[in-house]
Design an enzyme around this catalytic site. Structure first.
Site, short mmCIF file in Angstrom:
data_model
loop_
_atom_site.label_atom_id
_atom_site.label_comp_id
_atom_site.label_asym_id
_atom_site.label_seq_id
_atom_site.Cartn_x
_atom_site.Cartn_y
_atom_site.Cartn_z
CG HIS A 106 23.74 34.13 45.54
ND1 HIS A 106 24.03 33.04 46.32
CD2 HIS A 106 24.92 34.73 45.27
CE1 HIS A 106 25.33 32.95 46.50
NE2 HIS A 106 25.90 33.97 45.89
CE LYS A 165 28.73 36.54 53.16
NZ LYS A 165 30.15 36.49 53.28
CG ASP A 166 31.26 39.15 49.89
OD1 ASP A 166 31.93 38.51 50.72
OD2 ASP A 166 30.35 38.65 49.22
#
Length: 313
Positions: free
Chosen positions: A57, A170-171
């Protein structure tokens, strides 16, 4: 149209700004409007999170900070994204640490609402549908997940009035669906993808990694190892990629693999043997009690190999 009656009794937003040692903190729509009005409308990036922030993040935030005058982070554990068999109460909550990460990364404003602020009338009767792309891969394992995700992303884009939104590679399926929503529904928002951030041993950073025992974590390394093995065979074509990745996974019996696929990055359809070009190598599996996902963009064909992100980004 509903009113924001749930917001009126709340305390005013924290007046601190990033330059004063920390981000402003808004928990209600009224507080958000007040804090957001102090930012330059023309250059605001948002990083959307469900909390339990980590360096992945922080990387998104720093990347946004490099390009934009202002960065807003949302911290909201969205109940619409959790199915009946998924334990929302188990999701890690580390709010004080999250604020410290935001402060260190130079965030201007943190919006941390409760569900009744985002959904003042309860579960919304109107939601955004992910369509067919939301029914495969993660969508097959988690029915309705992507409808809930898109609904809250749309709402957060509206209330933060962002000009850009940053998401991790990643997503990958989530990122694809957000891009499609923004394009298909004419959102005036630029979607920016950032390469997956990994631990030194290759494990993709995820808030869910906190669920892993030490032995589970060792097992989980097979996911990234399979992706690397597949990418190393990219020059030989799709069958070689799939075969090399599977070879790693079959030697780790404690990993219960949900899927391992090599698909087109925009259609999520399996690429045929003759295919040459960019593709998504993706894997999902259960390690102990924790379900993890990972992926790697690859260039298939002569000279092929791993990519950080797709070139259309």
């Amino acid at each position: 149209m509903t009113t924001d009656s749930t917001d009126t009794a709340a305390a005013p937003a924290d007046p601190r700004g990033a330059s004063a040692g920390g981000p402003a903190l808004a928990r209600t729509r009224d507080e958000l409007r007040t804090a957001r009005a102090a930012l330059d409308d023309g250059d605001v990036a948002v990083v959307m999170t469900m909390g339990a922030l980590h360096d992945g993040h922080a990387t998104l935030i720093r990347r946004a900070r490099e390009t934009h005058a202002h960065v807003v982070v949302t911290i909201f554990l969205n109940p619409l994204q959790f199915g009946p068999k998924e334990d929302l109460s188990r999701y890690p909550r580390t709010f004080d640490a999250d604020l410290q990460i935001c402060a260190a990364a130079g965030v201007d404003l943190v919006f941390a609402p409760t569900p009744d602020v985002i959904y003042p009338d309860g579960d919304p009767g109107v939601r955004i549908s992910a369509g067919p792309l939301g029914d495969v891969l993660e969508g097959q394992s988690r029915p309705g997940h992507f409808d809930g995700m898109l609904t809250v992303v749309a709402k957060l884009m509206h209330v933060t009035r962002c000009t850009s939104a940053y998401f991790g590679q990643k997503d990958a399926q989530q990122l694809l669906l957000i891009r499609r929503m923004v394009r298909d529904l004419d959102f005036p928002v630029r979607v920016v993808s950032v390469p997956t951030v990994r631990e030194a041993d290759g494990l993709a950073m995820s808030s869910r990694n906190t669920y892993l025992t030490s032995s589970d974590r060792e097992t989980a390394l097979c996911l990234s190892a399979a992706l690397r093995a597949g990418a190393a065979a990219a020059a030989e074509g799709p069958s070689a990629i799939r075969r090399a990745a599977r070879e790693v996974l079959v030697h780790e019996p404690l990993a219960l693999v949900d899927y391992l696929v090599l698909v087109h990055p925009e259609t999520l359809q399996d690429v045929p043997e003759w295919y040459r070009g960019e593709a998504l190598l993706a894997v999902a599996g259960r390690i102990g009690t924790t379900r993890l996902i990972d992926n790697l963009p690859v260039l298939v064909g002569p000279g092929g190999g791993p990519l950080e992100i797709f070139t259309h980004d």
